[in-house]
Design a protein around this motif. Sequence first.
Motif, PDB file in Angstrom:
ATOM      1  N   MET A   1       5.869  -9.794  11.053  1.00  0.00           N
ATOM      2  CA  MET A   1       5.153  -8.530  11.132  1.00  0.00           C
ATOM      3  C   MET A   1       4.608  -8.179   9.755  1.00  0.00           C
ATOM      4  SD  MET A   1       6.403  -4.971  12.828  1.00  0.00           S
ATOM      5  CE  MET A   1       6.692  -3.792  11.556  1.00  0.00           C
ATOM      6  N   THR A   2       3.379  -7.740   9.708  1.00  0.00           N
ATOM      7  CA  THR A   2       2.732  -7.340   8.473  1.00  0.00           C
ATOM      8  C   THR A   2       3.261  -5.979   8.040  1.00  0.00           C
ATOM      9  OG1 THR A   2       0.739  -8.530   9.142  1.00  0.00           O
ATOM     10  CG2 THR A   2       0.487  -6.882   7.421  1.00  0.00           C
ATOM     11  N   GLU A   3       3.533  -5.863   6.755  1.00  0.00           N
ATOM     12  CA  GLU A   3       4.003  -4.586   6.214  1.00  0.00           C
ATOM     13  C   GLU A   3       2.838  -3.590   6.179  1.00  0.00           C
ATOM     14  OE1 GLU A   3       7.080  -2.950   3.046  1.00  0.00           O
ATOM     15  OE2 GLU A   3       7.132  -4.900   4.010  1.00  0.00           O
ATOM     16  N   LEU A   4       3.070  -2.414   6.715  1.00  0.00           N
ATOM     17  CA  LEU A   4       2.048  -1.370   6.757  1.00  0.00           C
ATOM     18  C   LEU A   4       2.529  -0.157   5.983  1.00  0.00           C
ATOM     19  CD1 LEU A   4       1.172  -1.597  10.569  1.00  0.00           C
ATOM     20  CD2 LEU A   4      -0.047  -2.650   8.661  1.00  0.00           C
ATOM     21  N   ASP A   5       1.676   0.356   5.108  1.00  0.00           N
ATOM     22  CA  ASP A   5       2.036   1.570   4.378  1.00  0.00           C
ATOM     23  C   ASP A   5       1.450   2.783   5.106  1.00  0.00           C
ATOM     24  OD1 ASP A   5      -0.665   1.868   3.660  1.00  0.00           O
ATOM     25  OD2 ASP A   5      -0.378   1.071   1.651  1.00  0.00           O
ATOM     26  N   PRO A   6       1.761   3.998   4.649  1.00  0.00           N
ATOM     27  CA  PRO A   6       1.257   5.194   5.344  1.00  0.00           C
ATOM     28  C   PRO A   6      -0.271   5.240   5.465  1.00  0.00           C
ATOM     29  CG  PRO A   6       3.060   5.795   3.900  1.00  0.00           C
ATOM     30  CD  PRO A   6       2.747   4.350   3.619  1.00  0.00           C
ATOM     31  N   PHE A   7      -0.998   4.721   4.465  1.00  0.00           N
ATOM     32  CA  PHE A   7      -2.462   4.711   4.566  1.00  0.00           C
ATOM     33  C   PHE A   7      -2.925   3.774   5.677  1.00  0.00           C
ATOM     34  CE2 PHE A   7      -2.277   6.275   0.108  1.00  0.00           C
ATOM     35  CZ  PHE A   7      -3.027   7.435   0.289  1.00  0.00           C
ATOM     36  N   ASP A   8      -2.265   2.612   5.810  1.00  0.00           N
ATOM     37  CA  ASP A   8      -2.610   1.694   6.900  1.00  0.00           C
ATOM     38  C   ASP A   8      -2.387   2.364   8.256  1.00  0.00           C
ATOM     39  OD1 ASP A   8      -3.250  -0.530   5.265  1.00  0.00           O
ATOM     40  OD2 ASP A   8      -1.138  -1.119   5.157  1.00  0.00           O
ATOM     41  N   LEU A   9      -1.260   3.053   8.383  1.00  0.00           N
ATOM     42  CA  LEU A   9      -0.954   3.723   9.654  1.00  0.00           C
ATOM     43  C   LEU A   9      -1.953   4.831   9.948  1.00  0.00           C
ATOM     44  CD1 LEU A   9       2.938   3.852   9.357  1.00  0.00           C
ATOM     45  CD2 LEU A   9       1.562   2.276  10.732  1.00  0.00           C
ATOM     46  N   LYS A  10      -2.347   5.578   8.934  1.00  0.00           N
ATOM     47  CA  LYS A  10      -3.370   6.625   9.127  1.00  0.00           C
ATOM     48  C   LYS A  10      -4.699   5.996   9.519  1.00  0.00           C
ATOM     49  CE  LYS A  10      -1.327   9.916   5.881  1.00  0.00           C
ATOM     50  NZ  LYS A  10      -1.466  10.554   4.574  1.00  0.00           N
ATOM     51  N   LEU A  11      -5.043   4.892   8.862  1.00  0.00           N
ATOM     52  CA  LEU A  11      -6.293   4.206   9.180  1.00  0.00           C
ATOM     53  C   LEU A  11      -6.281   3.710  10.630  1.00  0.00           C
ATOM     54  CD1 LEU A  11      -9.017   2.951   8.495  1.00  0.00           C
ATOM     55  CD2 LEU A  11      -7.787   1.040   7.423  1.00  0.00           C
ATOM     56  N   LEU A  12      -5.187   3.105  11.045  1.00  0.00           N
ATOM     57  CA  LEU A  12      -5.086   2.636  12.430  1.00  0.00           C
ATOM     58  C   LEU A  12      -5.191   3.787  13.425  1.00  0.00           C
ATOM     59  CD1 LEU A  12      -2.277  -0.021  11.973  1.00  0.00           C
ATOM     60  CD2 LEU A  12      -4.689  -0.468  12.493  1.00  0.00           C
ATOM     61  N   SER A  13      -4.561   4.898  13.110  1.00  0.00           N
ATOM     62  CA  SER A  13      -4.639   6.067  13.981  1.00  0.00           C
ATOM     63  C   SER A  13      -6.084   6.561  14.081  1.00  0.00           C
ATOM     64  CB  SER A  13      -3.723   7.178  13.455  1.00  0.00           C
ATOM     65  OG  SER A  13      -3.754   8.282  14.320  1.00  0.00           O
ATOM     66  N   CYS A  14      -6.780   6.619  12.953  1.00  0.00           N
ATOM     67  CA  CYS A  14      -8.183   7.059  12.964  1.00  0.00           C
ATOM     68  C   CYS A  14      -9.077   6.080  13.717  1.00  0.00           C
ATOM     69  CB  CYS A  14      -8.691   7.231  11.533  1.00  0.00           C
ATOM     70  SG  CYS A  14      -8.030   8.665  10.678  1.00  0.00           S
ATOM     71  N   LEU A  15      -8.811   4.789  13.570  1.00  0.00           N
ATOM     72  CA  LEU A  15      -9.604   3.799  14.303  1.00  0.00           C
ATOM     73  C   LEU A  15      -9.402   3.931  15.805  1.00  0.00           C
ATOM     74  CD1 LEU A  15      -9.212   0.648  12.042  1.00  0.00           C
ATOM     75  CD2 LEU A  15     -11.328   1.920  12.501  1.00  0.00           C
ATOM     76  N   GLN A  16      -8.190   4.297  16.221  1.00  0.00           N
ATOM     77  CA  GLN A  16      -7.953   4.537  17.650  1.00  0.00           C
ATOM     78  C   GLN A  16      -8.776   5.725  18.137  1.00  0.00           C
ATOM     79  OE1 GLN A  16      -3.630   3.119  19.048  1.00  0.00           O
ATOM     80  NE2 GLN A  16      -3.586   4.975  17.868  1.00  0.00           N
TER      81      GLN A  16
ATOM     82  N   GLY B   1      -8.047  10.032   2.877  1.00  0.00           N
ATOM     83  CA  GLY B   1      -7.878  10.207   1.433  1.00  0.00           C
ATOM     84  C   GLY B   1      -8.013   8.938   0.612  1.00  0.00           C
ATOM     85  N   LEU B   2      -8.901   8.042   1.023  1.00  0.00           N
ATOM     86  CA  LEU B   2      -9.180   6.822   0.269  1.00  0.00           C
ATOM     87  C   LEU B   2     -10.687   6.661   0.103  1.00  0.00           C
ATOM     88  CD1 LEU B   2      -6.799   4.213   1.990  1.00  0.00           C
ATOM     89  CD2 LEU B   2      -6.479   5.297  -0.237  1.00  0.00           C
ATOM     90  N   SER B   3     -11.094   5.828  -0.852  1.00  0.00           N
ATOM     91  CA  SER B   3     -12.515   5.535  -1.009  1.00  0.00           C
ATOM     92  C   SER B   3     -12.977   4.603   0.105  1.00  0.00           C
ATOM     93  CB  SER B   3     -12.770   4.878  -2.372  1.00  0.00           C
ATOM     94  OG  SER B   3     -12.221   3.568  -2.381  1.00  0.00           O
ATOM     95  N   ALA B   4     -14.285   4.549   0.311  1.00  0.00           N
ATOM     96  CA  ALA B   4     -14.848   3.671   1.342  1.00  0.00           C
ATOM     97  C   ALA B   4     -14.507   2.209   1.065  1.00  0.00           C
ATOM     98  CB  ALA B   4     -16.355   3.864   1.436  1.00  0.00           C
ATOM     99  N   SER B   5     -14.515   1.808  -0.217  1.00  0.00           N
ATOM    100  CA  SER B   5     -14.207   0.413  -0.541  1.00  0.00           C
ATOM    101  C   SER B   5     -12.734   0.095  -0.273  1.00  0.00           C
ATOM    102  CB  SER B   5     -14.573   0.089  -1.990  1.00  0.00           C
ATOM    103  OG  SER B   5     -13.823   0.880  -2.884  1.00  0.00           O
TER     104      SER B   5
END
Length: 158
Positions: free
Chosen positions: A1-16, A31-35
């Motif tokens: 399993m790939t390690e996911l940090d809180p930003f990854d989880l927020k990103l996945l939630s937003c993509l859903q 709260g991150l830059s586009a890049s």
Amino acid sequence: MTELDPFDLKLLSCLQDDASATNQQLGERIGLSASQVSRRRQRLEEVGIVRRYRADIDPAAVGFTVVAFVGVALNAHSRQNARRFRDLVRALPEVQEAHVLTGDMDYMLKVAVTDLAALSRFINDELLPHDAVRNVRSSIAMETLKDDNRLPFAETVR
């Protein structure tokens, strides 16, 4: 399993919520830059966490007015028989989901068809004649209360 940090989880939630959002829009939400969003998104795609992007189409609006859940029991429980059935299921466009089960049914299929006659044809012409199939049991959904297929990321990001 790939390690996911809180930003990854927020990103996945937003993509859903909206997979068509730009990296800039997603970055503003989490709260991150586009890049930074672009790099994270690409990594999530490469490791297979984000499997695909697609449109969420209302089945009834395009004529698929019957959703049924079809339980299937196999004739024999062999690797070859299971493979034959899996090949069949993958080839049937009516099948939206297919799950291997425990209990008296071996598989549960979620099927979308245009009407009851189409469901009858699907069961009688596609499933029942197949060598791998012993028994089929179907239930027709009268109303769908929830159909969002979202993972509960919000619960893990608190």
